[in-house]
Design a protein around this motif. Structure first.
Motif, PDB file in Angstrom:
ATOM      1  N   UNK A  28      -1.600  15.153   4.279  1.00 21.00           N
ATOM      2  CA  UNK A  28      -1.256  14.068   2.956  1.00 21.00           C
ATOM      3  C   UNK A  28      -0.114  13.311   3.497  1.00 21.00           C
ATOM      4  N   UNK A  29       0.738  13.668   4.260  1.00 20.00           N
ATOM      5  CA  UNK A  29       1.602  12.867   4.853  1.00 20.00           C
ATOM      6  C   UNK A  29       1.348  11.773   5.835  1.00 20.00           C
ATOM      7  N   UNK A  30       0.395  12.273   6.562  1.00 22.15           N
ATOM      8  CA  UNK A  30      -0.166  11.258   7.510  1.00 22.15           C
ATOM      9  C   UNK A  30      -1.108  10.432   6.729  1.00 22.15           C
ATOM     10  N   UNK A  31      -1.763  10.627   5.866  1.00 25.67           N
ATOM     11  CA  UNK A  31      -2.546   9.688   4.952  1.00 25.67           C
ATOM     12  C   UNK A  31      -1.630   8.727   4.049  1.00 25.67           C
ATOM     13  N   UNK A  32      -0.253   9.195   3.724  1.00 24.99           N
ATOM     14  CA  UNK A  32       0.684   8.307   3.241  1.00 24.99           C
ATOM     15  C   UNK A  32       1.080   7.176   4.150  1.00 24.99           C
ATOM     16  N   UNK A  33       1.182   7.656   5.341  1.00 20.20           N
ATOM     17  CA  UNK A  33       1.386   6.625   6.537  1.00 20.20           C
ATOM     18  C   UNK A  33       0.407   5.437   6.594  1.00 20.20           C
ATOM     19  N   UNK A  34      -0.722   6.124   6.504  1.00 20.33           N
ATOM     20  CA  UNK A  34      -2.057   5.156   6.532  1.00 20.33           C
ATOM     21  C   UNK A  34      -2.061   4.263   5.516  1.00 20.33           C
ATOM     22  N   UNK A  35      -1.643   4.754   4.260  1.00 23.41           N
ATOM     23  CA  UNK A  35      -1.908   3.894   3.147  1.00 23.41           C
ATOM     24  C   UNK A  35      -0.484   2.821   3.134  1.00 23.41           C
ATOM     25  N   UNK A  36       0.560   3.238   3.819  1.00 23.08           N
ATOM     26  CA  UNK A  36       1.483   2.143   3.965  1.00 23.08           C
ATOM     27  C   UNK A  36       0.834   0.949   4.880  1.00 23.08           C
ATOM     28  N   UNK A  37       0.314   1.553   6.066  1.00 26.44           N
ATOM     29  CA  UNK A  37      -0.258   0.259   6.879  1.00 26.44           C
ATOM     30  C   UNK A  37      -1.277  -0.565   5.991  1.00 26.44           C
ATOM     31  N   UNK A  38      -1.906   0.087   5.218  1.00 27.89           N
ATOM     32  CA  UNK A  38      -2.989  -0.805   4.205  1.00 27.89           C
ATOM     33  C   UNK A  38      -2.218  -1.804   3.404  1.00 27.89           C
ATOM     34  N   UNK A  39      -1.146  -1.307   2.846  1.00 29.53           N
ATOM     35  CA  UNK A  39      -0.289  -2.026   1.887  1.00 29.53           C
ATOM     36  C   UNK A  39       0.118  -3.216   2.573  1.00 29.53           C
ATOM     37  N   UNK A  40       0.758  -3.020   3.728  1.00 34.14           N
ATOM     38  CA  UNK A  40       1.243  -4.086   4.596  1.00 34.14           C
ATOM     39  C   UNK A  40       0.166  -5.021   4.887  1.00 34.14           C
ATOM     40  N   UNK A  41      -0.891  -4.659   5.312  1.00 28.34           N
ATOM     41  CA  UNK A  41      -2.084  -5.441   5.839  1.00 28.34           C
ATOM     42  C   UNK A  41      -2.534  -6.216   4.410  1.00 28.34           C
ATOM     43  N   UNK A  42      -2.566  -5.610   3.333  1.00 30.08           N
ATOM     44  CA  UNK A  42      -2.924  -6.394   2.205  1.00 30.08           C
ATOM     45  C   UNK A  42      -1.850  -7.510   1.782  1.00 30.08           C
ATOM     46  N   UNK A  43      -0.746  -7.130   1.826  1.00 30.40           N
ATOM     47  CA  UNK A  43       0.399  -7.920   1.824  1.00 30.40           C
ATOM     48  C   UNK A  43       0.243  -9.249   2.597  1.00 30.40           C
ATOM     49  N   UNK A  44       0.004  -9.032   3.847  1.00 31.12           N
ATOM     50  CA  UNK A  44       0.146 -10.049   5.029  1.00 31.12           C
ATOM     51  C   UNK A  44      -1.159 -11.075   4.675  1.00 31.12           C
ATOM     52  N   UNK A  45      -2.203 -10.465   4.060  1.00 27.86           N
ATOM     53  CA  UNK A  45      -3.273 -11.463   3.869  1.00 27.86           C
ATOM     54  C   UNK A  45      -3.249 -11.956   2.375  1.00 27.86           C
ATOM     55  N   UNK A  46      -2.048 -11.704   1.904  1.00 32.32           N
ATOM     56  CA  UNK A  46      -1.585 -12.203   0.252  1.00 32.32           C
ATOM     57  C   UNK A  46      -2.655 -11.864  -0.560  1.00 32.32           C
ATOM     58  N   UNK A  47      -3.211 -10.551  -0.485  1.00 38.12           N
ATOM     59  CA  UNK A  47      -4.178  -9.780  -1.168  1.00 38.12           C
ATOM     60  C   UNK A  47      -3.055  -8.995  -2.208  1.00 38.12           C
ATOM     61  N   UNK A  48      -2.439  -9.571  -3.208  1.00 38.43           N
ATOM     62  CA  UNK A  48      -1.455  -8.773  -3.899  1.00 38.43           C
ATOM     63  C   UNK A  48      -2.231  -7.860  -4.992  1.00 38.43           C
ATOM     64  N   UNK A  49      -3.123  -8.174  -5.354  1.00 38.73           N
ATOM     65  CA  UNK A  49      -4.049  -7.214  -6.273  1.00 38.73           C
ATOM     66  C   UNK A  49      -4.406  -6.107  -5.469  1.00 38.73           C
ATOM     67  N   UNK A  50      -5.078  -6.274  -4.504  1.00 37.77           N
ATOM     68  CA  UNK A  50      -5.386  -5.196  -3.622  1.00 37.77           C
ATOM     69  C   UNK A  50      -4.210  -4.332  -3.328  1.00 37.77           C
ATOM     70  N   UNK A  51      -3.079  -4.850  -2.822  1.00 40.58           N
ATOM     71  CA  UNK A  51      -1.859  -4.220  -2.609  1.00 40.58           C
ATOM     72  C   UNK A  51      -1.637  -3.265  -3.755  1.00 40.58           C
ATOM     73  N   UNK A  52      -1.526  -4.023  -4.862  1.00 34.51           N
ATOM     74  CA  UNK A  52      -1.126  -3.165  -6.079  1.00 34.51           C
ATOM     75  C   UNK A  52      -1.998  -2.112  -6.295  1.00 34.51           C
TER      76      UNK A  52
END
Length: 82
Positions: A28-52
């Motif tokens: 679960x801790x590793x999954x949380x870090x993976x989620x953090x990567x995807x949040x950053x990726x969505x933010x970089x692509x300006x996909x704020x709904x996806x990041x949300x």
């Protein structure tokens, strides 16, 4: 150079392996870090709904982790305990 998508995918595989080996809390801790990567990726692509949506899912995942850690889930993977 690694992108956040690649890093998140690698972490997802590590989390799945840990789950397979029965190390749920570490997974679960590793999954949380993976989620953090995807949040950053969505933010970089300006996909704020996806990041949300990812943030909300991550929060629920973290709350479930806390319940599991404190033994408040009242669930078992053993059929005789169900």
């Amino acid at each position: 150079m690694f992108s956040f998508a690649i890093l998140g995918g690698i972490l997802l595989n590590i989390g799945a392996y840990l789950t397979y080996k029965g190390n749920i809390y570490q997974a679960v801790i590793v999954y949380m870090f993976a989620d953090l990567c995807w949040i950053i990726m969505a933010y970089e692509k300006k996909d704020f709904v996806g990041a949300g949506f990812i943030i909300v899912g991550t929060i629920f995942g973290f709350l479930a982790y806390l319940k599991m850690k404190d033994s408040e889930m009242n669930k078992s993977l053993n059929e005789e305990d169900a």
